[in-house]
Design a protein around this motif. Sequence first.
Motif, short mmCIF file in Angstrom:
data_model
loop_
_atom_site.label_atom_id
_atom_site.label_comp_id
_atom_site.label_asym_id
_atom_site.label_seq_id
_atom_site.Cartn_x
_atom_site.Cartn_y
_atom_site.Cartn_z
N LEU B 44 0.83 -1.21 0.00
CA LEU B 44 0.00 0.00 0.00
C LEU B 44 0.87 1.26 0.00
O LEU B 44 0.58 2.22 -0.70
CB LEU B 44 -0.93 0.00 1.21
N PHE B 45 1.96 1.22 0.80
CA PHE B 45 2.89 2.36 0.80
C PHE B 45 3.48 2.56 -0.59
O PHE B 45 3.62 3.70 -1.06
CB PHE B 45 4.03 2.11 1.79
N LEU B 46 3.83 1.45 -1.26
CA LEU B 46 4.39 1.54 -2.61
C LEU B 46 3.40 2.23 -3.54
O LEU B 46 3.79 3.08 -4.35
CB LEU B 46 4.69 0.15 -3.14
N LEU B 47 2.10 1.86 -3.42
CA LEU B 47 1.10 2.46 -4.29
C LEU B 47 1.00 3.97 -4.06
O LEU B 47 0.69 4.73 -4.97
CB LEU B 47 -0.27 1.83 -4.04
N MET B 48 1.28 4.40 -2.81
CA MET B 48 1.22 5.82 -2.51
C MET B 48 2.48 6.54 -2.96
O MET B 48 2.59 7.75 -2.79
CB MET B 48 1.02 6.04 -1.02
N GLY B 49 3.46 5.79 -3.45
CA GLY B 49 4.70 6.41 -3.90
C GLY B 49 5.73 6.58 -2.80
O GLY B 49 6.72 7.27 -2.99
N ALA B 50 5.51 5.93 -1.64
CA ALA B 50 6.47 6.04 -0.53
C ALA B 50 7.35 4.80 -0.53
O ALA B 50 7.26 3.95 0.34
CB ALA B 50 5.74 6.19 0.80
N GLU B 51 8.22 4.69 -1.56
CA GLU B 51 8.95 3.43 -1.74
C GLU B 51 9.94 3.18 -0.61
O GLU B 51 10.16 2.03 -0.21
CB GLU B 51 9.64 3.39 -3.10
N PHE B 52 10.51 4.26 -0.04
CA PHE B 52 11.50 4.06 1.02
C PHE B 52 10.85 3.44 2.25
O PHE B 52 11.35 2.46 2.80
CB PHE B 52 12.15 5.40 1.37
N ILE B 53 9.70 3.99 2.65
CA ILE B 53 9.03 3.46 3.84
C ILE B 53 8.59 2.03 3.60
O ILE B 53 8.68 1.17 4.49
CB ILE B 53 7.83 4.35 4.21
N ALA B 54 8.13 1.73 2.37
CA ALA B 54 7.70 0.37 2.07
C ALA B 54 8.84 -0.61 2.27
O ALA B 54 8.69 -1.66 2.92
CB ALA B 54 7.19 0.31 0.63
N MET B 55 10.01 -0.27 1.74
CA MET B 55 11.16 -1.18 1.85
C MET B 55 11.61 -1.33 3.29
O MET B 55 11.94 -2.42 3.75
CB MET B 55 12.33 -0.67 1.00
N ILE B 56 11.61 -0.19 4.03
CA ILE B 56 12.03 -0.26 5.43
C ILE B 56 11.06 -1.11 6.23
O ILE B 56 11.45 -1.89 7.11
CB ILE B 56 12.14 1.17 6.02
N LEU B 57 9.77 -1.01 5.89
CA LEU B 57 8.77 -1.83 6.57
C LEU B 57 9.08 -3.30 6.38
O LEU B 57 9.05 -4.10 7.32
CB LEU B 57 7.38 -1.50 6.02
N VAL B 58 9.40 -3.67 5.14
CA VAL B 58 9.71 -5.08 4.88
C VAL B 58 11.00 -5.49 5.59
O VAL B 58 11.07 -6.54 6.23
CB VAL B 58 9.82 -5.35 3.36
N ILE B 59 12.04 -4.64 5.51
CA ILE B 59 13.33 -5.01 6.10
C ILE B 59 13.21 -5.15 7.61
O ILE B 59 13.63 -6.15 8.20
CB ILE B 59 14.41 -3.97 5.75
N VAL B 60 12.60 -4.13 8.25
CA VAL B 60 12.60 -4.12 9.71
C VAL B 60 11.55 -5.08 10.27
O VAL B 60 11.86 -5.95 11.08
CB VAL B 60 12.35 -2.69 10.24
N TYR B 61 10.31 -4.95 9.81
CA TYR B 61 9.25 -5.74 10.44
C TYR B 61 9.24 -7.17 9.94
O TYR B 61 9.22 -8.11 10.73
CB TYR B 61 7.89 -5.06 10.24
N VAL B 62 9.24 -7.35 8.61
CA VAL B 62 9.18 -8.72 8.09
C VAL B 62 10.52 -9.42 8.27
O VAL B 62 10.60 -10.56 8.69
CB VAL B 62 8.77 -8.71 6.61
N GLY B 63 11.61 -8.69 7.96
CA GLY B 63 12.92 -9.34 7.96
C GLY B 63 13.50 -9.58 9.32
O GLY B 63 14.31 -10.49 9.50
N ALA B 64 13.15 -8.76 10.32
CA ALA B 64 13.80 -8.92 11.62
C ALA B 64 12.80 -9.19 12.74
O ALA B 64 12.90 -10.20 13.43
CB ALA B 64 14.63 -7.68 11.93
N VAL B 65 11.82 -8.30 12.92
CA VAL B 65 10.94 -8.40 14.07
C VAL B 65 10.10 -9.68 14.01
O VAL B 65 10.04 -10.46 14.95
CB VAL B 65 10.03 -7.16 14.16
N ALA B 66 9.48 -9.92 12.84
CA ALA B 66 8.60 -11.07 12.72
C ALA B 66 9.38 -12.38 12.80
O ALA B 66 8.84 -13.39 13.27
CB ALA B 66 7.82 -10.99 11.42
#
Lengths: 338, 205
Positions: B44-66
């Motif tokens: 959804l962030f990507l669709l809004m054009g916020a590509e940096f936040i989208a990637m950070i969300l995946v790296i931090v939350y999906v890649g580490a926290v989860a």
Amino acid sequence: MTLMEFFTTHWLGQLIVIVAQCLAITVPLLVAVAYMTYVDRKVWAAIQLRRGPNVVGPFGLLQPFADGLKLVLKETIVPSGANKVLFVLAPMITFATALIAWAVVPFDDGWVLADVNVGILYLFAISSLGVYGIIIAGWASNSKYAFLGALRSAAQMVSYEVSIGFVLVTVLLCAGSLNLSDIVKAQAGGFWNWYWLPLLPMFVVFFISALAETNRTPFDLPMSEAELVAGFHTEYSAMAFGLFFLGEYANMILLSGMGAVLFLGGWYSPLPFAPFTWVPGLVWFALKIAVLLFVFSWTKGTVPRYRYDQLMRLGWKIFLPFSLLWLVLTAAAIQFLG
Amino acid sequence: MIQTLAFYVFAAVTVVSAFMVIAARNPVHSVLYLILAFFNSAALFLLMGAEFIAMILVIVYVGAVAVLFLFVVMMLDINIAELRQGFLKYLPIGAAVGTALFAELLLVLGVWTTSPIANEMLRAKAPDLARMSNTQALGQLIYTDYLFLFQAAGMVLLVAMIGAIVLTLRTRPGVRRQRIADQIGRRREEAVVLVKAGVGEGVSS
């Protein structure tokens, strides 16, 4: 409407172009993965003074396809205590994450499927997803060996991702961009302009962390045969196992590609004058990946396996502080010297 | 058109998987649904054009926290009957916490839409995309405009980290630790004795 207009403006035409581009990346990649298994075994055999696969086809060149055919024809066995959906899903995740990362890798100047601004972050995000296939496989198998392997693998991949992250930050500080094509362009020129030279310690950290990320020797604890049978994929058979196997090799090629883009100047020729510049950039890129892959195989044949506590110590107590220090030093050097 | 369609697909999957996080019987499935929800919010962030936040969300939350969540939850000895037991007993507390959080969310949203300061910020011109990328704009805000607030947030996290270490660190007596320097410092002469054993004589210590 001409054919050109159809492919550039109509949504169906654009879709066809995108699918064709995806196939143009994945099909050669899968062939490369198949032959990587062959080369790996050949290099390994040469180190041990054996011949390696040499029966199927000339020089054993058809061996990967024979192996693939064997895996396809075998029976897929799902253990009765396993969580069936997740058990089937896990190898797919591993394989898919190894493939989708290639969307942002630039093969030559402008030869990239998606030239996104945050390409390096995308690569990092996707490579951190690979761990899910392994954890889910270990848990869904309902087997103690698989579970122990999955736990080891998860801890190991999470630990070494941290230092890879710092390496990436250092490189993007030097290049001043998150776009992979821009990072390669920042290294334009001969091999002395590439980042492996000014960032040599980070290149070493990156390569060793890449070995740990792909669960290769000396960090192959998740599937150490002597202790855990086959680690997280103990319970897998047939093509489900095949997907893990291919995913592992595809990940190796991916990390070698990352190394080539970040440190070895991507598509640039090592000597920036003719006749070296006549060779297409794609060939140089492939050659750089091949060199890094050879070092992967070489390491596998030479180095004994680490003990688990040594692995964790190396990751957290040596690589993490060291890469942090180099990051600060690089930032200071860029601020005050460049 | 495709963008709208993509938005509804991602939004629907986010909502459904967020619901399944609390509805799934198996905690491991809950965490996996949580990961799916993270993923779709990144989309959804990507669709809004916020590509940096989208990637950070995946790296931090999906890649580490989860991953850590999954790590802990997988080790649990799951007994679904036992998990269900206290459901009615804890329902009032759970409902109270949920209501409080919901009320706070409403409050924040209400203040955001009515407050003059927020409205002024909404009207402020976003940086021109041609001149400055999304990542640069965020960096400008965090590291230049709001540097001290950012540092303060870092200090809060540091305190939390030290607190966690202090709470869990215990020194047990009688634990034999490895001294890596000693292990590496060992020389061949101290460790290995070469003996030439004659045939039929063996080696006497």
